[in-house]
Design a protein around this motif. Structure first.
Motif, PDB file in Angstrom:
ATOM      1  N   VAL A   1       0.860  -1.182   0.000  1.00  0.00           N
ATOM      2  CA  VAL A   1       0.000   0.000   0.000  1.00  0.00           C
ATOM      3  C   VAL A   1       0.899   1.236   0.000  1.00  0.00           C
ATOM      4  CG1 VAL A   1      -0.247  -0.006   2.509  1.00  0.00           C
ATOM      5  CG2 VAL A   1      -1.965   1.103   1.132  1.00  0.00           C
TER       6      VAL A   1
ATOM      7  N   ILE B   1       0.851   5.772  -0.566  1.00  0.00           N
ATOM      8  CA  ILE B   1       0.213   7.056  -0.845  1.00  0.00           C
ATOM      9  C   ILE B   1       1.151   7.785  -1.790  1.00  0.00           C
ATOM     10  CG2 ILE B   1      -0.546   9.259   0.100  1.00  0.00           C
ATOM     11  CD1 ILE B   1      -1.112   7.789   2.727  1.00  0.00           C
TER      12      ILE B   1
ATOM     13  N   LEU C   1      -4.236   6.527  -3.182  1.00  0.00           N
ATOM     14  CA  LEU C   1      -3.884   5.386  -2.339  1.00  0.00           C
ATOM     15  C   LEU C   1      -3.885   4.176  -3.257  1.00  0.00           C
ATOM     16  CD1 LEU C   1      -3.369   4.155   0.482  1.00  0.00           C
ATOM     17  CD2 LEU C   1      -5.839   3.861   0.667  1.00  0.00           C
TER      18      LEU C   1
ATOM     19  N   ARG D   1      -3.138   0.151  -3.777  1.00  0.00           N
ATOM     20  CA  ARG D   1      -2.986  -1.142  -3.093  1.00  0.00           C
ATOM     21  C   ARG D   1      -2.678  -2.222  -4.126  1.00  0.00           C
ATOM     22  NH1 ARG D   1      -8.317  -2.164  -1.307  1.00  0.00           N
ATOM     23  NH2 ARG D   1      -8.980  -0.380  -2.507  1.00  0.00           N
TER      24      ARG D   1
ATOM     25  N   LEU E   1      -5.754   4.670   4.624  1.00  0.00           N
ATOM     26  CA  LEU E   1      -4.653   3.719   4.842  1.00  0.00           C
ATOM     27  C   LEU E   1      -4.779   3.093   6.223  1.00  0.00           C
ATOM     28  CD1 LEU E   1      -1.854   2.527   4.080  1.00  0.00           C
ATOM     29  CD2 LEU E   1      -0.857   4.565   5.089  1.00  0.00           C
ATOM     30  N   GLU E   2      -5.088   3.904   7.213  1.00  0.00           N
ATOM     31  CA  GLU E   2      -5.271   3.395   8.571  1.00  0.00           C
ATOM     32  C   GLU E   2      -6.402   2.373   8.622  1.00  0.00           C
ATOM     33  OE1 GLU E   2      -6.800   6.187  11.457  1.00  0.00           O
ATOM     34  OE2 GLU E   2      -5.447   5.326  12.946  1.00  0.00           O
TER      35      GLU E   2
ATOM     36  N   TRP F   1      -7.337   0.386   6.254  1.00  0.00           N
ATOM     37  CA  TRP F   1      -6.911  -0.866   5.634  1.00  0.00           C
ATOM     38  C   TRP F   1      -5.939  -1.632   6.516  1.00  0.00           C
ATOM     39  CZ3 TRP F   1      -8.962  -3.619   2.041  1.00  0.00           C
ATOM     40  CH2 TRP F   1      -9.816  -3.007   1.131  1.00  0.00           C
TER      41      TRP F   1
ATOM     42  N   CYS G   1       1.054   2.453  10.956  1.00  0.00           N
ATOM     43  CA  CYS G   1       0.142   3.439  10.377  1.00  0.00           C
ATOM     44  C   CYS G   1       0.119   4.706  11.219  1.00  0.00           C
ATOM     45  CB  CYS G   1      -1.253   2.855  10.261  1.00  0.00           C
ATOM     46  SG  CYS G   1      -2.362   3.939   9.391  1.00  0.00           S
TER      47      CYS G   1
END
Length: 94
Positions: free
Chosen positions: A29, A31, A41, A43, A69-70, A72, A84
């Protein structure tokens, strides 16, 4: 020290190996900012050694992408959650 010209802001790769079944998988993952300034983002997941699959989500700013992101990473365990949180804190310093 990260390259200031790089479009990739944060990148995390997780591996899972199951020696009994002979499987190795990955989850990546990141950014990033594209050429037009859009925050993405990205993945990737699949078997190690393959291209795998990719999913891209677009966000209005880095904070929104960091929150996604957090979301996921939280289900994958405490270690990923701490990673994260470090990313979020680094993002707020920018």
């Amino acid at each position: 020290m990260p390259d200031a010209c790089s479009p990739i802001r944060h990148h995390l790769v997780l591996y899972r190996r199951d020696l009994e079944q002979g499987r190795a998988r990955f989850f990546s993952v990141m950014i990033e900012r594209d050429l037009f300034g859009t925050i993405r983002l990205v993945r990737n997941w699949g078997a190690v050694g393959s291209k795998g699959q990719e999913k891209v989500d677009i966000y209005p700013n880095k904070a929104a992408a960091a929150r996604a992101l957090e979301g996921w990473l939280k289900p994958s365990g405490r270690r990923a959650t701490r990673t994260c949180e470090a990313l979020l804190n680094a993002d707020q310093a920018d």
